[in-house]
Design a protein around this motif. Structure first.
Motif: not given
Length: 389
Positions: A90-105
Motif C-alpha cells: 500500500g501507499g502507492f497510486d500506480l504501478v507499471t506492471a508487466s503481464g506476469d504481475a498484472s493478473l496477480r494484482l
C-alpha cells in the motif's frame, strides 16, 4: 539471506495467497476527475519515469507537474515480484506492471477497474493492446497500456563480431568466438518468470517435449526447463535484477552476454565505454507489455487519473520509447521527432506477433485442462535453483 532471496521467498508467500483467492472487493471507479491532491506515487521499472535528471532531453514529468500541480514520486522496482510486494504493502497510486504481475494484482484485489471514459486518449491505443488479456478481465479494464518490447540478448561486440544466432551462448557450455569459455562470463535474469526463457529455448532444441507456450508447462516440460537452469547456474557469474547493476557488470566485471532490456543497451551505448549489440536469436524471445495500474486504495486518485491521461500523449509515449528502447502503446507516438518510424522499428514495433509476452502461469492450460504448473511452483523451483538444491 540476500535481499533478492528474501524477495523471492516473500513472492512465494504472497503468490500462494493471491492465486488461491477468488478476488477481493474492488474499489468503485472514479466517475469524474476532481482537483488534484498534489502528489502521485508510482512504482515503476527503471527508466520509465524520467524528469530530465539523467538526460535533459528526456523529461515527461516536469510539464505534467506544472500543468496539474501533482508532484510525481517514483519507487523503482527490479522485478515483477518486487512490484507486487510493494503494491500489496500500500501507499502507492500506480504501478507499471508487466503481464506476469498484472493478473496477480487483479485477482488479489490490489488494483481497481479503470474508467476509460475519463481518459480521452484511450481510443488512440494500439487495438492489439486496448483489451489485452493481461489487463482486461470479464470485459473490465484494470489498467492503461504503457509500453512493450522484447527481452533481448545483449552482447559485447569485441567478443562477438557477429550477433549470436542462438540463446545457447547463455544456456550451454561452449567456447565463444574469442576462444574463451562462456563460464563465468554470462548473466541471467533473476526471477521465477525466467523459467519461461528456458522453456522457450527448449521449444526449439527439444521439440519432443511438445512445449507450445513457455508459460503453460506440464510437469515434465517444467522439470526440463528447471533442469536446464540448474545446469546454466554453473555458467552464470551473476543474476541481475537491477538494470543499473547490469550496466556496471558489462562495463567492469567481464560479462559479455546476457538476457537484457533495450534500456541497458541504450545506456551502455550512450556511455560509449563498451561496444554493445543486441539481437533476438533464432529461438525467439520472451517480452513484456506493461500496463499502468491503479491501486484499489490509491491515496491520490485524481492525480493518478491525470497521470494516466498524460501517459497516453504521443509526446510522452515517444519520449519513453526513445529513452528506454521500448515500443509505444500509442502508434501516433512513432511520428514524434524524438523517435520516428525508424526508431520504433529499431525498437521492435514489427515483432509483436513473434514475442511470447510475460503472463502469470496458472494450472489451467490453453487446452482447457488443469495440468499445467502454477506460478507458486515456479517460485519454489526458482528458489531451489538459486540455493543450489
Amino acid at each position: 539471506m540476500s535481499y533478492s532471496a528474501r524477495l523471492v521467498a516473500s513472492a512465494l508467500a504472497s503468490t500462494i495467497g493471491v492465486l488461491s483467492m477468488s478476488g477481493a472487493a474492488m474499489a468503485d471507479m472514479l466517475k469524474a476527475i476532481g482537483d488534484g491532491e498534489g502528489e502521485v506515487a508510482i512504482v515503476a521499472w527503471p527508466g520509465y519515469i524520467e524528469r530530465g535528471e539523467s538526460d535533459k532531453n528526456y523529461d515527461w514529468v516536469t510539464d505534467f507537474e506544472k500543468e496539474t500541480g501533482c508532484k510525481v514520486t517514483v519507487k523503482t522496482a527490479g522485478s515483477s515480484d518486487e512490484m507486487v510486494s510493494l503494491m500489496n504493502g500500500g501507499g502507492f497510486d500506480l504501478v507499471t506492471a508487466s503481464g506476469d504481475a498484472s493478473l496477480r494484482l487483479i485477482k488479489g484485489g490490489t488494483v481497481q477497474e479503470i474508467n476509460t471514459a475519463l481518459i480521452p486518449g484511450y481510443d488512440n491505443i494500439d487495438p492489439k493492446l486496448q483489451s489485452a488479456p493481461w489487463h482486461t478481465v470479464d470485459g473490465k479494464h484494470y489498467g492503461v497500456p504503457w509500453q512493450w518490447g522484447p527481452n533481448v540478448l545483449m552482447y559485447n561486440q569485441k567478443v562477438f563480431e557477429n550477433a549470436p544466432q542462438s540463446w545457447s551462448v547463455v544456456f550451454e557450455p561452449q567456447k565463444l568466438p574469442d576462444g574463451k569459455s562462456n563460464k563465468g562470463r554470462v548473466e541471467a535474469y533473476y526471477g521465477p518468470i525466467y523459467i519461461a526463457d528456458a522453456a522457450l529455448y527448449l521449444m526449439s532444441h527439444k521439440p519432443e517435449l511438445g512445449i507450445k507456450d513457455p508459460y503453460e508447462l506440464t510437469q515434465p516440460q517444467f522439470d526440463a526447463a528447471v533442469e536446464l537452469l540448474r545446469g546454466q547456474r554453473q555458467l552464470v557469474t551473476k543474476y541481475w535484477s537491477d538494470a543499473a547493476a547490469q550496466v556496471d557488470d558489462f562495463t567492469s566485471e567481464g560479462v559479455v552476454a546476457s538476457t537484457s532490456w533495450p534500456y541497458q543497451v541504450n545506456t551502455l551505448r550512450s556511455a560509449g565505454k563498451v561496444n554493445i549489440g543486441m539481437t533476438i536469436p533464432q529461438e525467439g524471445a520472451t517480452g513484456w507489455a506493461d500496463t499502468t495500474m491503479m491501486h484499489s486504495d490509491a491515496p491520490h486518485p485524481n492525480c493518478a487519473y491525470k497521470w494516466l491521461a498524460h501517459s497516453l500523449s504521443p509526446k510522452t509515449q515517444a519520449g519513453v520509447a526513445a529513452w528506454f528502447g521500448s515500443v509505444p502503446a500509442v502508434p501516433a507516438a512513432c511520428k514524434e521527432e524524438i523517435i520516428g518510424e525508424v526508431g520504433c522499428r529499431n525498437n521492435g514495433s514489427q515483432l509483436f506477433n513473434l514475442i511470447h509476452f510475460w503472463k502469470t502461469p496458472t494450472k489451467e492450460c490453453g487446452s482447457g485442462s488443469d495440468a499445467c504448473v502454477p506460478y507458486k511452483d515456479w517460485v519454489a523451483a526458482y528458489q531451489s535453483i538459486q540455493s543450489g538444491q
